[in-house]
Design an enzyme around this catalytic site. Sequence first.
Site, PDB file in Angstrom:
ATOM      1  N   LYS A  89       0.855  -1.187   0.000  1.00 46.67           N
ATOM      2  CA  LYS A  89       0.000   0.000   0.000  1.00 46.67           C
ATOM      3  C   LYS A  89       0.881   1.224   0.000  1.00 46.67           C
ATOM      4  O   LYS A  89       1.822   1.325   0.800  1.00 46.67           O
ATOM      5  CB  LYS A  89      -0.880  -0.001   1.272  1.00 46.67           C
ATOM      6  CG  LYS A  89      -1.776   1.226   1.392  1.00 46.67           C
ATOM      7  CD  LYS A  89      -3.061   1.049   0.634  1.00 46.67           C
ATOM      8  CE  LYS A  89      -3.831   2.339   0.412  1.00 46.67           C
ATOM      9  NZ  LYS A  89      -3.443   3.053  -0.833  1.00 46.67           N
ATOM     10  N   GLN A 110       7.311   3.723   3.856  1.00 47.70           N
ATOM     11  CA  GLN A 110       5.905   3.330   3.906  1.00 47.70           C
ATOM     12  C   GLN A 110       5.709   2.053   4.724  1.00 47.70           C
ATOM     13  O   GLN A 110       4.678   1.889   5.381  1.00 47.70           O
ATOM     14  CB  GLN A 110       5.392   3.129   2.467  1.00 47.70           C
ATOM     15  CG  GLN A 110       3.898   3.228   2.315  1.00 47.70           C
ATOM     16  CD  GLN A 110       3.393   4.668   2.254  1.00 47.70           C
ATOM     17  OE1 GLN A 110       3.980   5.501   1.608  1.00 47.70           O
ATOM     18  NE2 GLN A 110       2.287   4.953   2.922  1.00 47.70           N
ATOM     19  N   LYS A 125       5.363   1.741  -3.099  1.00 41.40           N
ATOM     20  CA  LYS A 125       5.281   3.099  -3.650  1.00 41.40           C
ATOM     21  C   LYS A 125       5.532   3.029  -5.139  1.00 41.40           C
ATOM     22  O   LYS A 125       6.190   2.108  -5.620  1.00 41.40           O
ATOM     23  CB  LYS A 125       6.350   3.987  -3.007  1.00 41.40           C
ATOM     24  CG  LYS A 125       6.057   5.464  -3.120  1.00 41.40           C
ATOM     25  CD  LYS A 125       5.181   5.921  -1.985  1.00 41.40           C
ATOM     26  CE  LYS A 125       4.743   7.364  -2.136  1.00 41.40           C
ATOM     27  NZ  LYS A 125       4.084   7.842  -0.904  1.00 41.40           N
ATOM     28  N   GLY A 164      -2.639   8.499  -4.090  1.00 31.88           N
ATOM     29  CA  GLY A 164      -1.961   9.704  -4.565  1.00 31.88           C
ATOM     30  C   GLY A 164      -0.696  10.014  -3.780  1.00 31.88           C
ATOM     31  O   GLY A 164      -0.416   9.433  -2.747  1.00 31.88           O
ATOM     32  N   ASP A 165       0.059  10.936  -4.298  1.00 32.86           N
ATOM     33  CA  ASP A 165       1.222  11.538  -3.630  1.00 32.86           C
ATOM     34  C   ASP A 165       1.477  12.828  -4.426  1.00 32.86           C
ATOM     35  O   ASP A 165       0.538  13.337  -5.076  1.00 32.86           O
ATOM     36  CB  ASP A 165       2.440  10.578  -3.652  1.00 32.86           C
ATOM     37  CG  ASP A 165       3.552  11.005  -2.700  1.00 32.86           C
ATOM     38  OD1 ASP A 165       3.456  10.726  -1.503  1.00 32.86           O
ATOM     39  OD2 ASP A 165       4.521  11.669  -3.155  1.00 32.86           O
ATOM     40  N   ASN A 240      -1.920  19.185  -1.202  1.00 29.93           N
ATOM     41  CA  ASN A 240      -2.927  18.491  -0.403  1.00 29.93           C
ATOM     42  C   ASN A 240      -2.596  18.486   1.090  1.00 29.93           C
ATOM     43  O   ASN A 240      -3.434  18.836   1.926  1.00 29.93           O
ATOM     44  CB  ASN A 240      -3.069  17.050  -0.930  1.00 29.93           C
ATOM     45  CG  ASN A 240      -3.986  16.224  -0.063  1.00 29.93           C
ATOM     46  OD1 ASN A 240      -3.548  15.494   0.822  1.00 29.93           O
ATOM     47  ND2 ASN A 240      -5.283  16.355  -0.266  1.00 29.93           N
ATOM     48  N   SER A 377      -6.759   5.894   3.912  1.00 27.79           N
ATOM     49  CA  SER A 377      -6.851   5.058   2.707  1.00 27.79           C
ATOM     50  C   SER A 377      -7.278   3.642   3.101  1.00 27.79           C
ATOM     51  O   SER A 377      -8.084   3.004   2.420  1.00 27.79           O
ATOM     52  CB  SER A 377      -5.494   4.981   2.003  1.00 27.79           C
ATOM     53  OG  SER A 377      -5.286   6.092   1.171  1.00 27.79           O
TER      54      SER A 377
HETATM   55  P1  NDP Z   1       0.974  17.951  -3.821  1.00 33.57           P
HETATM   56  O1  NDP Z   1       1.434  17.634  -5.182  1.00 33.57           O
HETATM   57  O2  NDP Z   1      -0.463  18.156  -3.551  1.00 33.57           O
HETATM   58  O3  NDP Z   1       1.742  19.243  -3.260  1.00 33.57           O
HETATM   59  C1  NDP Z   1       3.133  19.337  -3.204  1.00 33.57           C
HETATM   60  C2  NDP Z   1       3.460  20.736  -2.777  1.00 33.57           C
HETATM   61  O4  NDP Z   1       4.852  20.856  -2.488  1.00 33.57           O
HETATM   62  C3  NDP Z   1       3.175  21.746  -3.893  1.00 33.57           C
HETATM   63  O5  NDP Z   1       2.760  22.956  -3.318  1.00 33.57           O
HETATM   64  C4  NDP Z   1       4.548  21.878  -4.534  1.00 33.57           C
HETATM   65  O6  NDP Z   1       4.737  23.091  -5.223  1.00 33.57           O
HETATM   66  C5  NDP Z   1       5.416  21.857  -3.311  1.00 33.57           C
HETATM   67  N1  NDP Z   1       6.809  21.631  -3.612  1.00 33.57           N
HETATM   68  C6  NDP Z   1       7.786  22.464  -3.318  1.00 33.57           C
HETATM   69  N2  NDP Z   1       8.933  22.024  -3.726  1.00 33.57           N
HETATM   70  C7  NDP Z   1       8.728  20.862  -4.323  1.00 33.57           C
HETATM   71  C8  NDP Z   1       9.580  19.937  -4.952  1.00 33.57           C
HETATM   72  N3  NDP Z   1      10.893  20.136  -5.060  1.00 33.57           N
HETATM   73  N4  NDP Z   1       9.034  18.827  -5.424  1.00 33.57           N
HETATM   74  C9  NDP Z   1       7.718  18.631  -5.315  1.00 33.57           C
HETATM   75  N5  NDP Z   1       6.866  19.484  -4.736  1.00 33.57           N
HETATM   76  C10 NDP Z   1       7.361  20.597  -4.231  1.00 33.57           C
HETATM   77  O7  NDP Z   1       1.549  16.781  -2.887  1.00 33.57           O
HETATM   78  P2  NDP Z   1       1.084  16.349  -1.432  1.00 33.57           P
HETATM   79  O8  NDP Z   1       0.632  17.525  -0.645  1.00 33.57           O
HETATM   80  O9  NDP Z   1       0.205  15.182  -1.562  1.00 33.57           O
HETATM   81  O10 NDP Z   1       2.463  15.808  -0.834  1.00 33.57           O
HETATM   82  C11 NDP Z   1       3.362  16.630  -0.106  1.00 33.57           C
HETATM   83  C12 NDP Z   1       4.287  15.753   0.712  1.00 33.57           C
HETATM   84  O11 NDP Z   1       3.520  14.974   1.628  1.00 33.57           O
HETATM   85  C13 NDP Z   1       5.117  14.738  -0.079  1.00 33.57           C
HETATM   86  O12 NDP Z   1       6.351  14.547   0.570  1.00 33.57           O
HETATM   87  C14 NDP Z   1       4.295  13.454   0.040  1.00 33.57           C
HETATM   88  O13 NDP Z   1       5.103  12.315  -0.130  1.00 33.57           O
HETATM   89  C15 NDP Z   1       3.807  13.587   1.469  1.00 33.57           C
HETATM   90  N6  NDP Z   1       2.620  12.807   1.823  1.00 33.57           N
HETATM   91  C16 NDP Z   1       1.461  12.909   1.131  1.00 33.57           C
HETATM   92  C17 NDP Z   1       0.350  12.200   1.523  1.00 33.57           C
HETATM   93  C18 NDP Z   1      -0.969  12.338   0.850  1.00 33.57           C
HETATM   94  O14 NDP Z   1      -1.949  11.735   1.319  1.00 33.57           O
HETATM   95  N7  NDP Z   1      -1.101  13.127  -0.219  1.00 33.57           N
HETATM   96  C19 NDP Z   1       0.402  11.264   2.651  1.00 33.57           C
HETATM   97  C20 NDP Z   1       1.652  11.292   3.367  1.00 33.57           C
HETATM   98  C21 NDP Z   1       2.719  12.017   2.931  1.00 33.57           C
HETATM   99  P3  NDP Z   1       4.140  23.327  -6.708  1.00 33.57           P
HETATM  100  O15 NDP Z   1       2.699  23.700  -6.479  1.00 33.57           O
HETATM  101  O16 NDP Z   1       4.978  24.421  -7.229  1.00 33.57           O
HETATM  102  O17 NDP Z   1       4.311  22.045  -7.437  1.00 33.57           O
HETATM  103  O1  2IT Z   2       3.140   8.886   1.649  1.00 38.01           O
HETATM  104  C1  2IT Z   2       1.985   8.461   1.862  1.00 38.01           C
HETATM  105  O2  2IT Z   2       1.691   7.878   2.902  1.00 38.01           O
HETATM  106  C2  2IT Z   2       0.981   8.677   0.825  1.00 38.01           C
HETATM  107  N1  2IT Z   2       1.272   9.307  -0.185  1.00 38.01           N
HETATM  108  C3  2IT Z   2      -0.404   8.117   0.993  1.00 38.01           C
HETATM  109  C4  2IT Z   2      -0.427   6.677   0.589  1.00 38.01           C
HETATM  110  C5  2IT Z   2      -1.789   6.036   0.547  1.00 38.01           C
HETATM  111  O3  2IT Z   2      -1.825   4.870   0.157  1.00 38.01           O
HETATM  112  O4  2IT Z   2      -2.805   6.656   0.910  1.00 38.01           O
END
Ligand code: NDP
Ligand code: 2IT
Length: 445
Positions: A89, A110, A125, A164-165, A240, A377
Amino acid sequence: MLNIPNIMDQVKKRNPGESEFHQAVEEVLESLAPVFEKHPEYLKAGILDRIIEPERQIMFRVPWLDDEGNVRINRGFRVQFNSAIGPYKGGLRFHPSVYLGIIKFLGFEQVFKNSLTGLPIGGGKGGSDFDPKGKSDDEIMKFCQSFMTELYRHIGADLDIPAGDIGVGAREIGFLFGQYKRIKNAYEAGVLTGKGLTYGGSLARKEATGFGLVYFVREILAANNDSYENKEIVISGAGNVAIYACQKAQEYGAKVIAMSDSKGYIYDKDGIKLDTVKQIKEVERKRISEYVKHHPNAEYHEGQRNIWTLKCDIALPCATQNDIDIESAKILINNGVKVVGEGANMPCTNEAVKTFLENNVLVAPAKAANAGGVATSALEMSQNSIRLSWSFEEVNNKLNDIMVNIFKAADSASKEYGMPGNYVAGANIAGFLKVAEAMMAQGLV
Ligand code: NDP
Ligand code: 2IT
């Protein structure tokens, strides 16, 4: 005694050039050294060697046609890291920086994170070096369809469940699900999570990672006789995780003064107006710099990392890995930061984490603090299995309980191993123990 430099030499030799993966392994090894001392039987059974070796790694070509009719080729990945406690997952990341080392570091993390949730999910992943920025909806759909045309044969509701990520949100999950359903000729709702609410998604999944982070930090504050009251918070990212962390922190009465994207950051001393950020990022998909057009009293500054020069009580890095390096950590410490809550995966370098801990800054480690997303999830999978859906309140309450339990697990492991308040080590140990026990029980596989 674990000879960590020796093990790391081997890890680097076997996984050349994958610096993020090396970093993630090193951090965990340092936490686990006392566990292996207490449990030599784990070393004898090869648990350490096995847990750092993915069960399966898949790489594939993703061909698609852009709007001008040009052939485009990307690389797709799915790393199925560990299935000792449940099906693989973990999310999919679409970002030009993606290569095997990033997917392996994320898959490795993860495994421990998913264990900490207390739910039956293994770790995996995936993703692609595809860049969704500037692409039309049509191009996104064509890419997602091509990606799934290969991925579908490797996943399944009882096998591997992507979500997503970075760069993969509701729009992408919709296109991926549509193509999976078409190829399989079956409605297997539980094969992906983060789905839309009209076709099997869970209420509160969108909010879950950010909300969960704020719940986890609330527990850390409470354990240290503190709360969100009168706290100033800086959040990196505007995606997100960042958006829903901001929402919940504001509900708790904290003042969020800054957010960022990959180009720069906004500073609003009166507090971020989150509706504007949501409109810019979730609806218009534009730069965060647009914010100052709506709120002329706010400031925009180029340079994403410069956000850490702002004075704050709580820092919530919610963008990407290695966002806070040792220089930023020192500035934050000098400015009096009390808590660092990792919303992103590995947002602090290992040196930055060490510096925080040495200076009595409380660190909420990513594997624990951002586990609310994957936990919810898993709740989405449960709802898909029983073909029912729970209310927002019901899911959110479960999420809250899960985050409280993760805090308790990390806290008590940190105490048991003589490192009270070191939630980084506590989370690594607590997450590891469950997986190690399951691997021991299942024999040499
Ligand atoms: P999104 O794509 O929704 O948002 C990423 C954000 O980070 C954007 O605002 C992006 O800017 C910014 N950013 C700044 N620098 C970087 C870079 N070098 N590379 C990528 N993005 C950058 O992603 P999420 O909010 O889902 O994920 C953010 C973090 O949280 C990641 O590390 C992810 O692995 C982690 N995460 C996410 C989960 C989820 O459920 N979504 C769960 C657990 C962890 P810009 O708008 O300019 O692209
Ligand atoms: O990094 C993370 O835990 C995620 N991007 C969410 C993974 C998931 O399966 O909901």
